[in-house]
Enzyme design. Structure first.
Site, mmCIF file in Angstrom:
data_model
loop_
_atom_site.group_PDB
_atom_site.id
_atom_site.type_symbol
_atom_site.label_atom_id
_atom_site.label_comp_id
_atom_site.label_asym_id
_atom_site.label_seq_id
_atom_site.Cartn_x
_atom_site.Cartn_y
_atom_site.Cartn_z
ATOM 1 C CG HIS A 17 25.703 -18.409 -19.500
ATOM 2 N ND1 HIS A 17 26.779 -18.582 -20.345
ATOM 3 C CD2 HIS A 17 24.656 -19.053 -20.078
ATOM 4 C CE1 HIS A 17 26.406 -19.305 -21.386
ATOM 5 N NE2 HIS A 17 25.121 -19.603 -21.252
ATOM 6 C CE LYS A 41 27.205 -28.058 -27.633
ATOM 7 N NZ LYS A 41 26.169 -27.496 -26.772
ATOM 8 N NE ARG A 90 19.606 -16.774 -25.570
ATOM 9 C CZ ARG A 90 20.476 -17.547 -26.203
ATOM 10 N NH1 ARG A 90 21.710 -17.132 -26.364
ATOM 11 N NH2 ARG A 90 20.127 -18.709 -26.689
ATOM 12 C CB SER A 128 28.338 -19.839 -25.650
ATOM 13 O OG SER A 128 28.055 -19.693 -24.280
HETATM 14 O O1 PNS Z 1 23.595 -24.608 -22.834
HETATM 15 P P1 PNS Z 1 22.939 -25.745 -23.546
HETATM 16 O O2 PNS Z 1 23.935 -26.487 -24.394
HETATM 17 O O3 PNS Z 1 21.717 -25.314 -24.311
HETATM 18 O O4 PNS Z 1 22.436 -26.766 -22.392
HETATM 19 C C1 PNS Z 1 21.678 -27.896 -22.728
HETATM 20 C C2 PNS Z 1 21.506 -28.837 -21.520
HETATM 21 C C3 PNS Z 1 22.819 -29.135 -20.841
HETATM 22 C C4 PNS Z 1 20.575 -28.186 -20.543
HETATM 23 C C5 PNS Z 1 20.858 -30.111 -22.090
HETATM 24 O O5 PNS Z 1 21.601 -30.547 -23.188
HETATM 25 C C6 PNS Z 1 20.774 -31.255 -21.084
HETATM 26 O O6 PNS Z 1 20.041 -31.197 -20.133
HETATM 27 N N1 PNS Z 1 21.579 -32.327 -21.330
HETATM 28 C C7 PNS Z 1 21.620 -33.501 -20.479
HETATM 29 C C8 PNS Z 1 20.927 -34.702 -21.147
HETATM 30 C C9 PNS Z 1 19.453 -34.763 -20.772
HETATM 31 O O7 PNS Z 1 19.083 -34.767 -19.625
HETATM 32 N N2 PNS Z 1 18.588 -34.797 -21.813
HETATM 33 C C10 PNS Z 1 17.164 -34.891 -21.637
HETATM 34 C C11 PNS Z 1 16.485 -33.539 -21.404
HETATM 35 S S1 PNS Z 1 16.351 -32.611 -22.877
#
Ligand code: PNS
Length: 163
Positions: A17, A41, A90, A128
């Site tokens: 990150h 979560k 990645r 993570s």
């Molecule tokens: O590190 P992560 O958990 O893979 O991040 C995921 C994240 C935060 C980018 C994703 O869950 C997100 O954008 N959540 C907000 C809800 C949203 O906008 N959903 C619609 C797009 S998929």
């Protein structure tokens, strides 16, 4: 002036990150690291702890801010006046997931672009989830997370176990 948002759970923030944050800060004028505040979560760290940990590692960058968000990512970008979602890639395993999210966000907002930055190969295996697993089973996470966070991560694991 291009503002990019780098969203994620960051539970905890890893060297992978950090690499994406530093490279984004070189590419974009302003970078907001956006920590998802997801009450559904189960996270190892509270959102406040995650914000503080990220602040500790990028606090010296003038063009990086650290904030939390709830709800839709595109709504957060709109409130912040941001133009770009930046994510790290990645490998091919990440690609389908990132493509799906980019297409979803494209459907939700035509004004926002998703930019994928390729992870430095030395960080390509870091996640993570595997860090949490290594800590849980007493392994060594040096080199996987920023050194300044090592004590805090081990301390949290001991606290969660009641040791
Ligand atoms: O590190 P992560 O958990 O893979 O991040 C995921 C994240 C935060 C980018 C994703 O869950 C997100 O954008 N959540 C907000 C809800 C949203 O906008 N959903 C619609 C797009 S998929």
């Amino acid at each position: 002036m291009i503002t990019a948002v780098y969203p994620g759970s960051f539970d905890p923030v890893t060297n992978g990150h950090l690499d994406i944050m530093q490279r984004s800060a070189r590419v974009f004028d302003r970078v907001i690291v956006a920590v998802l505040n997801n009450i559904d979560k189960r996270c190892m760290f509270t959102v406040e702890e995650r914000l503080a940990m990220i602040q500790k590692v990028v606090g010296n960058y003038d063009n990086i801010e650290v904030k939390s968000f709830e709800g839709l990512l595109v709504d957060f970008l709109e409130v912040e006046g941001a133009d770009v979602i930046v994510k790290g890639l990645r490998g091919v395993a990440d690609f389908d997931y990132e493509m799906q999210m980019a297409h979803t966000n494209m459907k939700l907002s035509q004004d926002i672009e998703t930019v994928l930055l390729m992870t430095d190969p030395c960080n390509s295996y870091i996640s993570s989830s595997n860090i949490k697993q290594i800590v849980h089973f007493g392994g060594d996470i040096r080199g996987l997370v920023p050194d300044v966070l090592l004590d805090e991560i081990y301390a949290k694991e001991r606290k969660n176990r009641g040791i």
